[in-house]
Write a protein that holds these residues in place. Structure first.
Motif, mmCIF file in Angstrom:
data_model
loop_
_atom_site.group_PDB
_atom_site.id
_atom_site.type_symbol
_atom_site.label_atom_id
_atom_site.label_comp_id
_atom_site.label_asym_id
_atom_site.label_seq_id
_atom_site.Cartn_x
_atom_site.Cartn_y
_atom_site.Cartn_z
ATOM 1 N N SER A 130 32.392 56.079 9.371
ATOM 2 C CA SER A 130 31.264 55.982 10.308
ATOM 3 C C SER A 130 30.622 54.601 10.251
ATOM 4 N N HIS B 247 38.125 63.469 11.292
ATOM 5 C CA HIS B 247 36.886 62.732 11.543
ATOM 6 C C HIS B 247 37.180 61.322 12.045
ATOM 7 N N LEU C 100 38.412 61.451 15.635
ATOM 8 C CA LEU C 100 37.316 61.795 16.542
ATOM 9 C C LEU C 100 36.408 60.594 16.788
ATOM 10 N N VAL C 101 36.107 59.853 15.738
ATOM 11 C CA VAL C 101 35.262 58.661 15.877
ATOM 12 C C VAL C 101 35.942 57.620 16.764
ATOM 13 N N LEU D 181 38.172 58.177 19.175
ATOM 14 C CA LEU D 181 38.187 58.654 20.560
ATOM 15 C C LEU D 181 36.813 58.512 21.211
ATOM 16 N N ILE D 182 35.768 58.888 20.493
ATOM 17 C CA ILE D 182 34.413 58.791 21.047
ATOM 18 C C ILE D 182 34.033 57.331 21.288
ATOM 19 N N SER D 183 34.348 56.468 20.334
ATOM 20 C CA SER D 183 34.023 55.048 20.477
ATOM 21 C C SER D 183 34.770 54.431 21.650
ATOM 22 N N TRP E 114 35.842 56.008 24.331
ATOM 23 C CA TRP E 114 35.283 56.540 25.577
ATOM 24 C C TRP E 114 33.994 55.808 25.955
ATOM 25 N N PHE E 115 33.121 55.588 24.972
ATOM 26 C CA PHE E 115 31.890 54.848 25.233
ATOM 27 C C PHE E 115 32.199 53.406 25.633
ATOM 28 N N LYS F 62 30.738 53.872 29.032
ATOM 29 C CA LYS F 62 29.299 53.893 28.746
ATOM 30 C C LYS F 62 28.904 52.690 27.888
ATOM 31 N N LEU G 288 25.192 54.344 20.300
ATOM 32 C CA LEU G 288 26.306 54.912 19.542
ATOM 33 C C LEU G 288 26.383 54.300 18.150
#
Length: 313
Positions: free
Chosen positions: A67, A151, A154-155, A157-159, A161-162, A166, A173
């Motif tokens: 993280s 984990h 997932l981090v 993929l989310i990063s 996408w943003f 975004k 984030l």
């Protein structure tokens, strides 16, 4: 909010006037991070077991590091510094990205501990039945590895996408990831402190690593605070928290080592004898009795077993 182009330009201008004092300190910290983890890697390998290291300490440390690394990567200031490398000199780029390198090296070194924890996990623990410590199972170790991997994915993929859809929320984030890292770091050392307290010995946990890292955490936090400013509080704040908790674990570990020496228990000699026995006695194995003396039994074991002696509670 400052326009993106203006913000990047201001970061590039800052990179073109590096502080040589902070640069020297940053390089020293980077080398120190790498060197500080080597005793831990060596200790696990040399003892041939990861016994004494809490799997939940590994889980929380790895996810916290992931993280934190993701947080500094998506931080607008860091992304601007990376963009500036196209216009500034190689030296200025190197100096500007040292903060990212520090967090990345720290994450990588802890990931190696996770790998060694799995490779040298004691499959058949032989802790005495009277001990209050319930040795972790191989299933628990695999579960920790799976959660860490999930984990991390997932981090990512989310990063991503943003980053693509975004971008204006990348700062938010970064703070969310930073808070997540800080939260995990706040509780990271509690499972290890409890495990070490119950065992009455550090096991495969390295005291030299903690001696280097405890004061280093505060120096590192100060360096990142200077580099990232208040905007990066969620990143450098992590190392303030971990420094305090690691200091508590260090004091406990040193206390147990001193107590063991006063009592005449040489845990390292027992560990070395055990490793030699694994290579020369084949089916024989060594364990220690309640007084810390080495006992040889023919148990027909071929897998690694814990090396800690029991301490009566």
């Amino acid at each position: 909010m400052m326009e993106l182009g203006t913000f990047v330009a201001s970061r590039c201008e800052k990179l073109q006037a590096p502080s040589y004092l902070n640069l020297s300190l940053s390089i020293l910290i980077l080398v120190g991070i790498l060197v500080s983890y080597l005793p831990q890697h060596y200790r696990i390998i040399a003892r041939g077991t990861s016994e004494g290291i809490s799997p939940y300490f590994i889980l929380l440390g790895t996810t916290s590091g992931t993280s934190s690394f993701a947080s500094i990567l998506v931080l607008p200031a860091s992304r601007a510094d990376v963009a500036c490398c196209k216009t500034v000199s190689s030296f200025e780029c190197f100096a500007g990205l040292l903060g990212i390198a520090q967090v990345g090296v720290q994450w990588f070194c802890f990931a190696i501990i996770l790998l060694l924890f799995l490779i040298f996990f004691p499959r058949n623990p032989v802790l005495p039945q009277t001990t209050a410590v319930k040795p972790p199972t191989w299933r628990t170790a695999l579960g920790v590895a799976f959660i860490c991997l999930a984990h991390g994915l997932l981090v990512i993929l989310i990063s991503a996408w943003f980053g693509f859809s975004k971008q204006h929320y990348m700062g938010t984030l970064a703070n969310v990831l930073g808070v997540m890292s800080a939260s995990l770091a706040c509780v990271q050392y509690f499972p290890q402190i409890w495990t070490t307290y119950q065992l009455g010995h550090v096991g495969s946990l390295s005291i030299p690593m903690m001696v280097i890292q405890t004061p280093g955490s505060f120096v590192w936090a100060a360096s990142l605070a200077v580099r990232l400013g208040k905007e990066g509080w969620s990143i450098w704040g992590v190392y303030l928290v971990t420094g305090c908790l690691q200091g508590c674990l260090l004091v406990m570990g040193i206390y147990f080592e001193l107590q063991a020496r006063k009592a005449g228990n040489d845990f390292e000699t027992d560990a070395t004898a055990r490793l030699l026995a694994d290579n020369t006695l084949q089916a024989d194995f060594l364990e220690t009795d309640d007084e810390g003396n080495t006992v040889v039994e023919n148990g027909g074991r071929t897998e690694r077993t814990p090396l800690l002696s029991n301490r009566g509670k």
